[in-house]
Design a protein around this motif. Structure first.
Motif, PDB file in Angstrom:
ATOM      1  N   LEU A   1      49.618  16.561  91.715  1.00  0.00           N
ATOM      2  CA  LEU A   1      49.891  16.468  90.274  1.00  0.00           C
ATOM      3  C   LEU A   1      49.179  17.610  89.546  1.00  0.00           C
ATOM      4  N   LEU A   2      49.965  18.501  88.953  1.00  0.00           N
ATOM      5  CA  LEU A   2      49.399  19.625  88.204  1.00  0.00           C
ATOM      6  C   LEU A   2      49.091  19.171  86.781  1.00  0.00           C
ATOM      7  N   LEU A   3      47.871  19.428  86.347  1.00  0.00           N
ATOM      8  CA  LEU A   3      47.441  19.036  85.005  1.00  0.00           C
ATOM      9  C   LEU A   3      46.979  20.287  84.256  1.00  0.00           C
ATOM     10  N   PRO A   4      47.902  21.033  83.646  1.00  0.00           N
ATOM     11  CA  PRO A   4      47.482  22.202  82.892  1.00  0.00           C
ATOM     12  C   PRO A   4      46.427  21.784  81.863  1.00  0.00           C
ATOM     13  N   GLU A   5      45.331  22.508  81.821  1.00  0.00           N
ATOM     14  CA  GLU A   5      44.202  22.102  80.966  1.00  0.00           C
ATOM     15  C   GLU A   5      44.615  22.033  79.508  1.00  0.00           C
ATOM     16  N   VAL A   6      44.162  20.970  78.832  1.00  0.00           N
ATOM     17  CA  VAL A   6      44.460  20.837  77.395  1.00  0.00           C
ATOM     18  C   VAL A   6      43.155  21.013  76.609  1.00  0.00           C
ATOM     19  N   PRO A   7      43.268  21.500  75.377  1.00  0.00           N
ATOM     20  CA  PRO A   7      42.053  21.751  74.587  1.00  0.00           C
ATOM     21  C   PRO A   7      41.496  20.477  73.954  1.00  0.00           C
ATOM     22  N   VAL A   8      40.924  19.627  74.777  1.00  0.00           N
ATOM     23  CA  VAL A   8      40.328  18.368  74.312  1.00  0.00           C
ATOM     24  C   VAL A   8      38.973  18.244  74.994  1.00  0.00           C
TER      25      VAL A   8
END
Ligand code: SF4
Length: 313
Positions: free
Chosen positions: A217-224
């Motif tokens: 599962l690819l989880l592109p980094e989010v700005p949180v």
């Protein structure tokens, strides 16, 4: 009829499937095999649609014993009440929810974690998954978990020194933990994609395959939280990597970054809150784990909280 996953291993009976009714048709799901069948010729009247979301993720606690560089989780001390959780699980199950995913923080730090998984598996028809950093998994814990959880997601952002710089833990130790885990329950690998981890994707996919993972599962980094977000160039490289991917492990990607990626979405009409919601460790129901807004469930019945959230959206 649209098959969502392969049914090649299927030796199950109709009674092993949980059913769900919605705008896309009749959805059958077997939590033991992970088989989904969507019978989309069947038109379900609106008043018979399942009222709970298809999938719910729950952050049991904000506690964690790691300090990852991109961590999204709230650092505010919070933990959910066991009795409240079991009431929610029962209600969600009765209203057609297919699965619950326990996360955190680190869910294995939740004091009654095994009891909660036992309850969810034995007293409801929900598929039980958890997302963990993996470092607390040992034989004794896995023996207790065995039979009480259907799928485990292990976080593995980068390999070798990339992983160790991000997570502050030994990569070799992680691999040992995954080897123990694979004897107990099917598992997948969660991979946060950012500028630091993108270069390790080939090797990570190969290691996931060698270890027997059924999903990457690819989880592109989010700005949180501590996350800065995936930059445009890394996002482009990831899209290219996905297009050229020839590996055997099934690929998945978080909903936030499907643009430019060939994805299969069988539930075209059952979207938004009907498809997925998140409950954080403070008991706030949200449209996703990154959202800052939501509805406090503690003082409401869960189905009433869902209605309030739906009305607001
Ligand atoms: S990313 Fe997960 S494992 Fe890492 S500190 Fe945050 S909650 Fe803990």
């Amino acid at each position: 009829m649209t098959e969502v996953h392969s049914i090649s291993k299927n030796t199950s009976r109709v009674s092993d499937y949980k059913s769900r009714f919605g705008p896309d048709g009749l959805h059958l799901f077997n939590r033991e095999t992970g088989t989904n069948i969507l019978i989309d010729e069947v038109m379900i009247p609106t008043d018979r649609w399942s009222k709970a979301p298809r999938q719910v993720s729950i952050a049991l606690t904000n506690a964690c014993d790691l300090s990852c560089t991109h961590c999204y989780a709230s650092k505010q001390k919070a933990i959910l009440d066991f009795d409240l959780l079991t009431t929610w699980l029962r209600t969600l199950d009765l209203n057609g929810c297919m699965g619950v995913g326990f996360g955190g923080g680190e869910p294995t730090l939740y004091p009654k974690f095994i009891e909660l998984c036992e309850y969810a598996t034995n007293e409801t028809g929900l598929a039980v998954t958890l997302t963990t950093h993996g470092h607390r998994l040992d034989e004794a814990f896995l023996n207790k978990l065995s039979g009480n959880v259907h799928f485990v997601r292990v976080s593995m952002d980068g390999v070798g020194s990339t992983y160790e710089d991000i997570r502050g833990r030994s990569f070799d130790e992680l691999v040992k933990k995954i080897k123990l885990l694979k004897e107990t329950v099917p598992f997948g690998v969660n991979y946060v994609v950012n500028a630091a981890t993108i270069g390790d994707l080939d090797e990570a996919a190969q290691i996931a395959d060698n270890l027997g993972a059924s999903e990457l599962l690819l989880l592109p980094e989010v700005p949180v939280g501590r996350g800065k977000g995936i930059d445009d160039n890394t996002n482009r490289v990831m899209q290219e990597w996905v297009r050229n991917y020839l590996g055997d492990v099934r690929l998945a990607i978080s909903e936030t970054h499907t643009d430019g990626i060939p994805v299969c979405e069988p539930f075209e009409m059952e979207t938004g809150i009907s498809s997925y919601v998140h409950i954080d460790a403070m008991g706030i129901l949200k449209t996703n784990s990154f959202s800052q807004d939501g509805v406090l469930v503690n003082h409401l019945k869960i189905m009433d909280a869902l209605k309030t959230l739906r009305d607001r959206s």
